[in-house]
Design an enzyme around this catalytic site. Structure first.
Site, PDB file in Angstrom:
ATOM      1  N   ASN A 153       0.803  -1.234   0.000  1.00  0.00           N
ATOM      2  CA  ASN A 153       0.000   0.000   0.000  1.00  0.00           C
ATOM      3  C   ASN A 153       0.833   1.281   0.000  1.00  0.00           C
ATOM      4  O   ASN A 153       0.428   2.268  -0.594  1.00  0.00           O
ATOM      5  CB  ASN A 153      -0.997  -0.022   1.162  1.00  0.00           C
ATOM      6  CG  ASN A 153      -0.327  -0.236   2.493  1.00  0.00           C
ATOM      7  OD1 ASN A 153       0.846  -0.605   2.577  1.00  0.00           O
ATOM      8  ND2 ASN A 153      -1.068  -0.001   3.555  1.00  0.00           N
ATOM      9  N   GLU A 250       4.701  -4.521  11.927  1.00  0.00           N
ATOM     10  CA  GLU A 250       3.632  -3.549  11.667  1.00  0.00           C
ATOM     11  C   GLU A 250       2.548  -4.295  10.910  1.00  0.00           C
ATOM     12  O   GLU A 250       2.671  -4.527   9.708  1.00  0.00           O
ATOM     13  CB  GLU A 250       4.175  -2.386  10.822  1.00  0.00           C
ATOM     14  CG  GLU A 250       5.188  -1.523  11.542  1.00  0.00           C
ATOM     15  CD  GLU A 250       4.586  -0.684  12.660  1.00  0.00           C
ATOM     16  OE1 GLU A 250       3.354  -0.678  12.821  1.00  0.00           O
ATOM     17  OE2 GLU A 250       5.363  -0.044  13.380  1.00  0.00           O
ATOM     18  N   CYS A 284      -3.496   0.227   6.813  1.00  0.00           N
ATOM     19  CA  CYS A 284      -3.562  -0.665   7.971  1.00  0.00           C
ATOM     20  C   CYS A 284      -4.280  -0.048   9.156  1.00  0.00           C
ATOM     21  O   CYS A 284      -4.981  -0.728   9.891  1.00  0.00           O
ATOM     22  CB  CYS A 284      -2.153  -1.059   8.385  1.00  0.00           C
ATOM     23  SG  CYS A 284      -1.111   0.393   8.611  1.00  0.00           S
ATOM     24  N   GLU A 458       7.540   2.238  14.787  1.00  0.00           N
ATOM     25  CA  GLU A 458       8.297   2.930  13.759  1.00  0.00           C
ATOM     26  C   GLU A 458       8.187   4.426  14.028  1.00  0.00           C
ATOM     27  O   GLU A 458       7.320   4.888  14.770  1.00  0.00           O
ATOM     28  CB  GLU A 458       7.751   2.576  12.371  1.00  0.00           C
ATOM     29  CG  GLU A 458       8.000   1.098  12.066  1.00  0.00           C
ATOM     30  CD  GLU A 458       7.837   0.715  10.601  1.00  0.00           C
ATOM     31  OE1 GLU A 458       6.767   0.975  10.036  1.00  0.00           O
ATOM     32  OE2 GLU A 458       8.786   0.137  10.039  1.00  0.00           O
TER      33      GLU A 458
HETATM   34  P1  NDP Z   1       1.184  -9.804   3.387  1.00  0.00           P
HETATM   35  O1  NDP Z   1       1.219 -10.181   4.811  1.00  0.00           O
HETATM   36  O2  NDP Z   1       0.549 -10.690   2.411  1.00  0.00           O
HETATM   37  O3  NDP Z   1       2.688  -9.589   2.865  1.00  0.00           O
HETATM   38  C1  NDP Z   1       3.589  -8.693   3.491  1.00  0.00           C
HETATM   39  C2  NDP Z   1       4.991  -8.942   2.946  1.00  0.00           C
HETATM   40  O4  NDP Z   1       5.501 -10.171   3.476  1.00  0.00           O
HETATM   41  C3  NDP Z   1       5.044  -9.090   1.435  1.00  0.00           C
HETATM   42  O5  NDP Z   1       6.251  -8.507   0.950  1.00  0.00           O
HETATM   43  C4  NDP Z   1       5.048 -10.586   1.268  1.00  0.00           C
HETATM   44  O6  NDP Z   1       5.558 -10.970   0.033  1.00  0.00           O
HETATM   45  C5  NDP Z   1       5.937 -10.998   2.418  1.00  0.00           C
HETATM   46  N1  NDP Z   1       5.808 -12.387   2.838  1.00  0.00           N
HETATM   47  C6  NDP Z   1       4.759 -13.240   2.677  1.00  0.00           C
HETATM   48  N2  NDP Z   1       5.018 -14.432   3.267  1.00  0.00           N
HETATM   49  C7  NDP Z   1       6.250 -14.327   3.828  1.00  0.00           C
HETATM   50  C8  NDP Z   1       7.077 -15.218   4.590  1.00  0.00           C
HETATM   51  N3  NDP Z   1       6.691 -16.460   4.905  1.00  0.00           N
HETATM   52  N4  NDP Z   1       8.296 -14.782   5.004  1.00  0.00           N
HETATM   53  C9  NDP Z   1       8.697 -13.516   4.719  1.00  0.00           C
HETATM   54  N5  NDP Z   1       7.976 -12.658   3.998  1.00  0.00           N
HETATM   55  C10 NDP Z   1       6.757 -13.034   3.560  1.00  0.00           C
HETATM   56  O7  NDP Z   1       0.560  -8.338   3.364  1.00  0.00           O
HETATM   57  P2  NDP Z   1       0.067  -7.487   2.117  1.00  0.00           P
HETATM   58  O8  NDP Z   1       1.219  -7.209   1.215  1.00  0.00           O
HETATM   59  O9  NDP Z   1      -1.160  -8.132   1.571  1.00  0.00           O
HETATM   60  O10 NDP Z   1      -0.314  -6.111   2.826  1.00  0.00           O
HETATM   61  C11 NDP Z   1      -1.505  -5.902   3.460  1.00  0.00           C
HETATM   62  C12 NDP Z   1      -1.379  -6.087   4.967  1.00  0.00           C
HETATM   63  O11 NDP Z   1      -0.348  -5.254   5.464  1.00  0.00           O
HETATM   64  C13 NDP Z   1      -2.633  -5.695   5.702  1.00  0.00           C
HETATM   65  O12 NDP Z   1      -2.918  -6.634   6.692  1.00  0.00           O
HETATM   66  C14 NDP Z   1      -2.241  -4.382   6.340  1.00  0.00           C
HETATM   67  O13 NDP Z   1      -2.975  -4.072   7.477  1.00  0.00           O
HETATM   68  C15 NDP Z   1      -0.807  -4.580   6.618  1.00  0.00           C
HETATM   69  N6  NDP Z   1      -0.145  -3.290   6.756  1.00  0.00           N
HETATM   70  C16 NDP Z   1       0.275  -2.885   8.003  1.00  0.00           C
HETATM   71  C17 NDP Z   1       0.846  -1.644   8.175  1.00  0.00           C
HETATM   72  C18 NDP Z   1       1.348  -1.198   9.502  1.00  0.00           C
HETATM   73  O14 NDP Z   1       2.226  -0.346   9.533  1.00  0.00           O
HETATM   74  N7  NDP Z   1       0.857  -1.698  10.621  1.00  0.00           N
HETATM   75  C19 NDP Z   1       0.988  -0.707   7.052  1.00  0.00           C
HETATM   76  C20 NDP Z   1       0.558  -1.259   5.801  1.00  0.00           C
HETATM   77  C21 NDP Z   1      -0.016  -2.502   5.668  1.00  0.00           C
HETATM   78  P3  NDP Z   1       4.562 -11.070  -1.242  1.00  0.00           P
HETATM   79  O15 NDP Z   1       3.616  -9.936  -1.187  1.00  0.00           O
HETATM   80  O16 NDP Z   1       5.500 -10.951  -2.359  1.00  0.00           O
HETATM   81  O17 NDP Z   1       3.891 -12.392  -1.057  1.00  0.00           O
END
Ligand code: NDP
Length: 484
Positions: A153, A250, A284, A458
């Site tokens: 995002n 996060e 998020c 953060e």
């Molecule tokens: P995901 O949890 O699907 O993915 C987050 C990242 O982790 C991606 O780069 C993903 O790769 C990677 N990943 C997935 N599986 C693994 C693993 N086993 N080991 C290491 N890395 C892994 O989240 P989204 O990308 O769908 O983002 C949306 C989510 O992020 C929502 O839940 C949102 O609330 C949260 N979010 C939280 C924020 C905060 O600051 N608290 C801010 C922004 C978003 P890939 O995508 O390539 O599979």
């Protein structure tokens, strides 16, 4: 218009790096569905090169003075600001978020972080502890090589919210963007080198979850900072624990936004709009459970519906557009699933709920009223433009219901009653709270979650604690008195 195709998929050891043996990664513009760039996932050789470069660069970087490190970060911030338009256009092509947003919220937030932590770098000190005749001191040390893993995002912002404090403290970083949005972090890596960062200090490797998992489990890595969903966070936290690594998590949320009967109606509606529809709801910290006092409910819904007529959906590169598509077809379908099930569970559809007749992954801004706590749409994170409005009658009742969730990222209160505002915020279980506002995230203020929404903070000085460790040194000034 910039060309979104980067010179190569990865940026490692100060240079672009390609390895066509990695699985294909097509970059899709969410507003059209067209492929705008073609990348490859990192192979084990790319991952190894990035970690080796980071390990080497970190040893050099940690020897430099804080003032020197800070200068590099601040120069990078200046370069980002000077290139804000090009970076914003790239972010818009990658994420689909309106240029109207990316021009003010993405690269500029990244620059804020580099500036802030660049300014702090020369002030990261230990302390002197007098102990009578003896004394001790502490040294604030970097952790080593940090891994950053981003969500889709806010790709530029996430890269810099992690890199800026990490580098300020003398660490190096290997960053893996989300596979959905791989483009902007590469630009940040190149800019840092231009600003004087040593080769290998900040590396970007592309890939899906498996690449992230390989990074997290590598013994050369001291710390992992993830922005992502709760299930991914639990997996990454467990993998990091096996190596006793530091973590910042996060994660997601289902945050309450409470509107009391004495609230300024337009401010409350404005807060709910910002907290549900900015970035098409892919934020998020969004306040997606909007608890509105029963006395104000109908007025709130009427004003909200009126103001949603101001939504301008369209080409996100057109600065008049203020509402863009979701990041992918999969995310659009996931959001539509939530909408269908909410209706089946009896939520009242006030507006939206449809896929507009246009190319790209749009979902109309959607408002449900008469939502009850047990409905899926009130319990699970949707991560799309779906607002749930719930009624309440008393402060005690709304507090209990607002806290009845596994999440604890954010919370907001709208009221004109000063004491009630602080009383209620004090009892809400959330890390990042707002009074008569919603979703502000200045770099000077710590950001993060409680409960399942995360670990660590953060931004602000608080982030320093998560990218450094203390060495304590006891100094005896007299003879050592041993028993024998
Ligand atoms: P995901 O949890 O699907 O993915 C987050 C990242 O982790 C991606 O780069 C993903 O790769 C990677 N990943 C997935 N599986 C693994 C693993 N086993 N080991 C290491 N890395 C892994 O989240 P989204 O990308 O769908 O983002 C949306 C989510 O992020 C929502 O839940 C949102 O609330 C949260 N979010 C939280 C924020 C905060 O600051 N608290 C801010 C922004 C978003 P890939 O995508 O390539 O599979």
């Amino acid at each position: 218009m910039i060309n979104p195709q980067p010179q190569a998929s990865h940026f490692v050891d100060g240079a672009w790096l390609e390895d066509a043996a990695g699985a294909a990664l097509a970059v899709i513009h969410p507003a059209t569905g067209a492929e705008i760039a073609h990348l490859h996932e990192a192979t084990p050789a790319v991952i190894d090169a990035a970690l080796a470069a980071a390990t080497r660069a970190q040893a050099d970087w940690a020897q430099r003075s804080g003032a020197e490190r800070g200068r590099v970060l601040r120069r990078a911030a200046d370069l980002i600001r000077a290139r804000n338009r090009a970076l914003s256009e790239l972010e818009t092509l990658d994420t689909g978020k309106p240029l109207q947003e990316t021009l003010v919220a993405d690269a500029s937030s990244a620059a804020d972080a580099l500036e802030y932590f660049g300014g702090l770098a020369a002030n990261l000190t230990g302390e002197h502890i007098p102990l009578g005749a003896n004394w001790a001191y502490t040294i604030r040390e970097p952790l080593g090589v940090c891994v950053g893993i981003g969500a889709w995002n806010y790709p530029t912002q996430i890269a810099c919210w992690k890199a800026a404090p990490a580098l300020a403290c003398g660490n190096a970083m290997v960053f893996k963007p989300s596979e959905e949005t791989p483009l902007c972090a590469l630009q940040i890596a190149e800019i840092l080198v231009e600003a004087g960062a040593p080769a290998g200090l900040f590396n970007v490797v592309q890939g899906r979850g498996a690449v992230g998992a390989a990074l997290v489990s590598d013994p050369r890595v001291a710390k992992v900072s993830l922005t992502g969903s709760v299930p991914t966070g639990a997996r990454v936290y467990a993998a990091a624990a096996a190596g006793m690594k530091h973590v910042t998590m996060e994660l997601g949320g289902k945050s309450p936004l409470i509107v009391f009967e004495d609230a300024d109606l337009d401010d409350a509606v404005g807060g709910a709009i910002l907290g549900n529809f900015y970035s098409s709801g892919q934020v998020c910290s969004n306040g997606t459970r909007v608890f509105v006092h029963r006395a104000l409910r109908e007025a709130f819904l009427a004003r909200l519906t009126e103001r949603l007529a101001g939504v301008v959906m369209g080409d996100p590169l057109d600065e008049a557009t203020n509402f863009g598509p979701l990041v992918s077809a999969a995310q659009r379908d996931k959001v539509m699933g939530f909408i269908t099930r909410a209706q089946a569970e009896g939520a009242r559809l006030v507006c939206g709920g449809t896929i507009p007749d246009r190319p790209g992954f749009f979902v109309a801004p959607t408002v449900f009223a008469d939502v009850t706590d047990d409905m899926e749409v009130a319990r699970d994170e949707v991560f799309g433009p779906v607002m749930s409005v719930l009624d309440f009658d008393s402060e005690e009742e709304v507090l209990a219901r607002a806290n009845a969730t596994e999440f604890g990222l954010s919370a907001g209160v709208f009221t004109r009653d000063l004491t009630r505002a602080h009383r209620v915020i004090a009892r809400l279980q959330a890390g990042t709270c707002f009074i008569n506002s919603y979703n502000d995230a200045p770099v000077e203020v710590p950001f993060g979650g409680t409960k399942a929404s995360g670990v660590g903070r953060e931004n602000a000085r608080a982030a320093i604690e998560h990218y450094s460790q203390l060495k304590s040194v006891f100094v005896r000034m007299g003879p050592v008195e041993a028993p024998y």
